[in-house]
Design a protein around this motif. Structure first.
Motif, PDB file in Angstrom:
ATOM      1  N   SER A   1      17.306 -11.026 -12.488  1.00 17.50           N
ATOM      2  CA  SER A   1      17.181 -11.206 -11.047  1.00 17.50           C
ATOM      3  C   SER A   1      16.162 -10.188 -10.497  1.00 17.50           C
ATOM      4  N   PHE A   2      14.967 -10.673 -10.213  1.00 20.24           N
ATOM      5  CA  PHE A   2      13.867  -9.812  -9.734  1.00 20.24           C
ATOM      6  C   PHE A   2      13.427 -10.227  -8.338  1.00 20.24           C
ATOM      7  N   VAL A   3      12.733  -9.323  -7.650  1.00 23.25           N
ATOM      8  CA  VAL A   3      12.112  -9.710  -6.376  1.00 23.25           C
ATOM      9  C   VAL A   3      10.975 -10.679  -6.710  1.00 23.25           C
ATOM     10  N   PRO A   4      10.616 -11.555  -5.761  1.00 19.56           N
ATOM     11  CA  PRO A   4       9.558 -12.531  -6.061  1.00 19.56           C
ATOM     12  C   PRO A   4       8.171 -11.902  -6.179  1.00 19.56           C
ATOM     13  N   MET A   5       7.342 -12.486  -7.010  1.00 14.62           N
ATOM     14  CA  MET A   5       5.936 -12.077  -7.075  1.00 14.62           C
ATOM     15  C   MET A   5       5.195 -12.841  -5.981  1.00 14.62           C
ATOM     16  N   LEU A   6       4.691 -12.111  -5.009  1.00 17.67           N
ATOM     17  CA  LEU A   6       4.035 -12.729  -3.854  1.00 17.67           C
ATOM     18  C   LEU A   6       2.530 -12.548  -3.962  1.00 17.67           C
ATOM     19  N   GLY A   7       1.790 -13.508  -3.451  1.00 15.17           N
ATOM     20  CA  GLY A   7       0.330 -13.410  -3.507  1.00 15.17           C
ATOM     21  C   GLY A   7      -0.195 -12.488  -2.407  1.00 15.17           C
ATOM     22  N   GLY A   8      -1.400 -11.993  -2.569  1.00 13.04           N
ATOM     23  CA  GLY A   8      -2.060 -11.177  -1.545  1.00 13.04           C
ATOM     24  C   GLY A   8      -1.536  -9.744  -1.519  1.00 13.04           C
ATOM     25  N   THR A   9      -2.183  -8.896  -0.721  1.00  8.17           N
ATOM     26  CA  THR A   9      -1.716  -7.510  -0.609  1.00  8.17           C
ATOM     27  C   THR A   9      -1.226  -7.262   0.808  1.00  8.17           C
ATOM     28  N   SER A  10      -0.401  -6.225   0.989  1.00  2.00           N
ATOM     29  CA  SER A  10       0.057  -5.876   2.319  1.00  2.00           C
ATOM     30  C   SER A  10      -0.511  -4.500   2.653  1.00  2.00           C
ATOM     31  N   LYS A  11      -1.342  -4.423   3.685  1.00  2.00           N
ATOM     32  CA  LYS A  11      -2.069  -3.166   3.982  1.00  2.00           C
ATOM     33  C   LYS A  11      -1.212  -2.179   4.729  1.00  2.00           C
TER      34      LYS A  11
ATOM     35  N   LYS B   1       0.811  -1.223   0.000  1.00  2.00           N
ATOM     36  CA  LYS B   1       0.000   0.000   0.000  1.00  2.00           C
ATOM     37  C   LYS B   1       0.848   1.280   0.000  1.00  2.00           C
ATOM     38  N   GLN B   2       1.904   1.296   0.836  1.00  2.00           N
ATOM     39  CA  GLN B   2       2.734   2.512   0.944  1.00  2.00           C
ATOM     40  C   GLN B   2       3.425   2.836  -0.388  1.00  2.00           C
ATOM     41  N   LEU B   3       3.754   1.792  -1.135  1.00  2.00           N
ATOM     42  CA  LEU B   3       4.388   2.044  -2.443  1.00  2.00           C
ATOM     43  C   LEU B   3       3.384   2.597  -3.448  1.00  2.00           C
TER      44      LEU B   3
END
Ligand code: SAH
Length: 221
Positions: free
Chosen positions: A211-221, A119-121
């Motif tokens: 080399s990328f950061v992983p794609m993670l499921g869900g959102t971070s509030k 969210k902050q991003l």
């Protein structure tokens, strides 16, 4: 040299020279890279390195992508589409981060839809793009695996985080003749891939190691 624009002009030109040297050929891509001031997206402490060809931290354990990778993925997206010499209607981006890649993409489509799980991003990217008066990028706090809206089909999809395998959910949002550009793999080995939707199914091409950061499921509030 008190004008910040003047201070960054030379490093920006050097960055463009480096991109040419590294094989970026599409002048519309080089031009878009020239129009986006990368230092705006970077915290003051690291700003002097803004035009080096490297990824840099943007907080929340995430990074701004290396300029070469931003240019390369944009080039793959615009060159592999059925709409090669036309402006795209809509591009979908997964992983807005601080909004740098979104700003580059804004020159290639009427509208860019970008989703970011942190969210902050989302707020940071919106602010950066508004400072640059880029108004055709919309950003949503959403899990990229779900896309933007099930009803919309895109002329291109660019994914800036690496899933372990190609997400079928994203392929469903492509128009025929258009492609998804993304890194695929785990932390030890990732490849940049292009998946094009054809009339009959999908075509897959493999490009370089990345080399990328992983794609993670869900959102971070
Ligand atoms: N496009 C950025 C790079 C961002 S790094 C640039 O211009 O530099 C990758 C971003 O993908 C991170 O901000 C991370 O939070 C985001 N991300 C990872 N998994 C995601 C998911 N499932 N949905 C949306 N964003 C995701």
């Amino acid at each position: 040299m008190n004008n910040p624009k003047a201070i960054y002009e030379r490093p920006l030109e050097e960055m463009i020279g480096k991109l040419l040297e590294m094989g970026i050929k599409d002048f519309s891509v080089l031009d878009a890279m020239r129009r986006v001031p990368r230092h705006i997206f970077i915290d003051e402490a690291l700003r002097s390195r803004a035009y080096e060809n490297m990824s840099l931290p943007i907080g929340y354990k995430q990074t701004i992508s290396q300029p070469y990778i931003v240019a390369k993925m944009t080039e793959l997206l615009v060159r592999n589409s059925a709409k090669q010499n036309e402006k795209f209607e809509k591009i979908l981006e997964i992983g807005s981060g601080c909004g740098y890649q979104s700003a580059v993409l804004s020159y290639f489509a009427d509208e860019v839809h970008s989703v970011e799980r942190i969210k902050q991003l989302v707020s940071k990217a919106r602010e950066n793009l508004s400072d640059l008066r880029i108004h055709n990028v919309l950003i949503k706090n959403r899990d990229g695996f779900e896309g933007w809206d099930e009803e919309i089909k895109y002329d291109g999809i660019l994914c800036a985080a690496a899933p372990p395998e190609i997400p079928k959910s994203l392929l469903a949002f492509l128009k025929v003749g258009c492609c998804l550009v993304l890194p695929v793999g785990g932390s030890k080995s990732q490849k940049l891939k292009i998946v094009t939707k054809t009339k009959k199914g999908f075509d897959e091409q493999e490009c370089e190691n990345v080399s990328f950061v992983p794609m993670l499921g869900g959102t971070s509030k």
